[in-house]
Design a protein around this motif. Structure first.
Motif, PDB file in Angstrom:
ATOM      1  N   UNK A 231       8.981   0.503   0.277  1.00 59.35           N
ATOM      2  CA  UNK A 231       9.445  -0.412  -0.910  1.00 59.35           C
ATOM      3  C   UNK A 231       8.963  -2.322  -0.391  1.00 59.35           C
ATOM      4  N   UNK A 232       7.069  -1.426   0.583  1.00 62.24           N
ATOM      5  CA  UNK A 232       6.896  -2.448   0.944  1.00 62.24           C
ATOM      6  C   UNK A 232       5.786  -3.213   0.289  1.00 62.24           C
ATOM      7  N   UNK A 233       5.081  -2.106  -0.836  1.00 55.66           N
ATOM      8  CA  UNK A 233       3.545  -2.353  -0.724  1.00 55.66           C
ATOM      9  C   UNK A 233       3.506  -2.931  -1.480  1.00 55.66           C
ATOM     10  N   UNK A 234       1.861  -3.626  -1.533  1.00 61.87           N
ATOM     11  CA  UNK A 234       1.528  -4.951  -2.900  1.00 61.87           C
ATOM     12  C   UNK A 234       1.652  -3.874  -4.120  1.00 61.87           C
ATOM     13  N   UNK A 235       1.736  -4.540  -4.891  1.00 66.52           N
ATOM     14  CA  UNK A 235       1.502  -4.217  -6.572  1.00 66.52           C
ATOM     15  C   UNK A 235       0.087  -4.584  -7.067  1.00 66.52           C
ATOM     16  N   UNK A 236      -0.696  -4.034  -7.091  1.00 64.25           N
ATOM     17  CA  UNK A 236      -2.082  -3.768  -6.967  1.00 64.25           C
ATOM     18  C   UNK A 236      -2.734  -4.050  -9.201  1.00 64.25           C
ATOM     19  N   UNK A 237      -3.625  -4.812  -9.277  1.00 61.29           N
ATOM     20  CA  UNK A 237      -3.763  -5.305 -10.614  1.00 61.29           C
ATOM     21  C   UNK A 237      -5.260  -5.933 -10.802  1.00 61.29           C
ATOM     22  N   UNK A 238      -5.655  -6.256 -11.312  1.00 62.48           N
ATOM     23  CA  UNK A 238      -6.860  -6.479 -12.717  1.00 62.48           C
ATOM     24  C   UNK A 238      -7.979  -5.541 -11.551  1.00 62.48           C
TER      25      UNK A 238
END
Length: 191
Positions: free
Chosen positions: A128-135
């Motif tokens: 629930x605290x994980x970073x949403x990876x983009x690009x």
């Protein structure tokens, strides 16, 4: 010495310096001025190191790297940047963080410096605290390698990212020396 800025971006600037040479003449030197970076060699209790495989556009392919990132948050110290990148890129936290090595990536044309940390006593970031990876982070491949296998990969040319090669080799050497002689995570940077 004079300085003429040719380009300014978020991560680096390109400048031309007019410098006095040792023989007395002058010469123009183009320099990429970089904001700096950190990388993390995260080694678990089974002597495995976590690497990421990430697409790099200048190379036109994905390569193996350490979790790493730019020093781009105002006021954030290098150790905090390293821990943030570790959490964002591979969903890990570290109970122990030490300086592994400091390096200039390519001093012939850039002032970029990177501090590589050794992270141990690893745990997972709760889902629930994980970073949403983009690009370019969106399709990161995360893999664990036996540290000796990673050394072999570096020596065989399977790992070509300079900081990753340095981090893998330095982590193996530190392990072989019983983790002795490492600097604390807040050690001042040389130079």
């Amino acid at each position: 010495m004079s300085r003429a800025e040719r380009y300014r971006g978020r991560v680096f600037s390109v400048v031309t310096h007019e410098v006095t040479m040792p023989g007395g003449g002058t010469a123009a030197r183009d320099v990429v001025e970089h904001i700096g970076a950190v990388g993390v060699a995260a080694v678990d209790e089974r002597d495995r190191i976590v690497l990421i495989r990430q697409y790099r556009h200048p190379l036109g392919r994905a390569i193996w790297e350490l979790p790493a990132g730019l020093v781009d948050v105002a006021g954030e110290d290098l150790a905090a940047t390293a821990l943030r990148e570790l959490a964002e890129e591979v969903d890990l936290v570290a109970g122990r963080l030490e300086v592994l090595v400091d390096m200039h990536t390519s001093p012939g044309w850039t002032n970029e410096r990177i501090r590589l940390f050794l992270a141990r006593e690893l745990g997972e970031v709760p889902p629930e605290h994980r970073h949403e990876r983009r690009d370019e982070e969106a399709d990161l491949e995360v893999a664990w390698f036996d540290l000796d296998r990673a050394v072999s990969m570096a020596l065989a040319g399977e790992i070509t990212n300079g900081p990753c090669v340095a981090g893998v080799l330095a982590a193996a050497r530190a392990r072989d020396q019983g983790w002795a002689g490492l600097r604390p995570s807040d050690a001042p940077r040389p130079g």
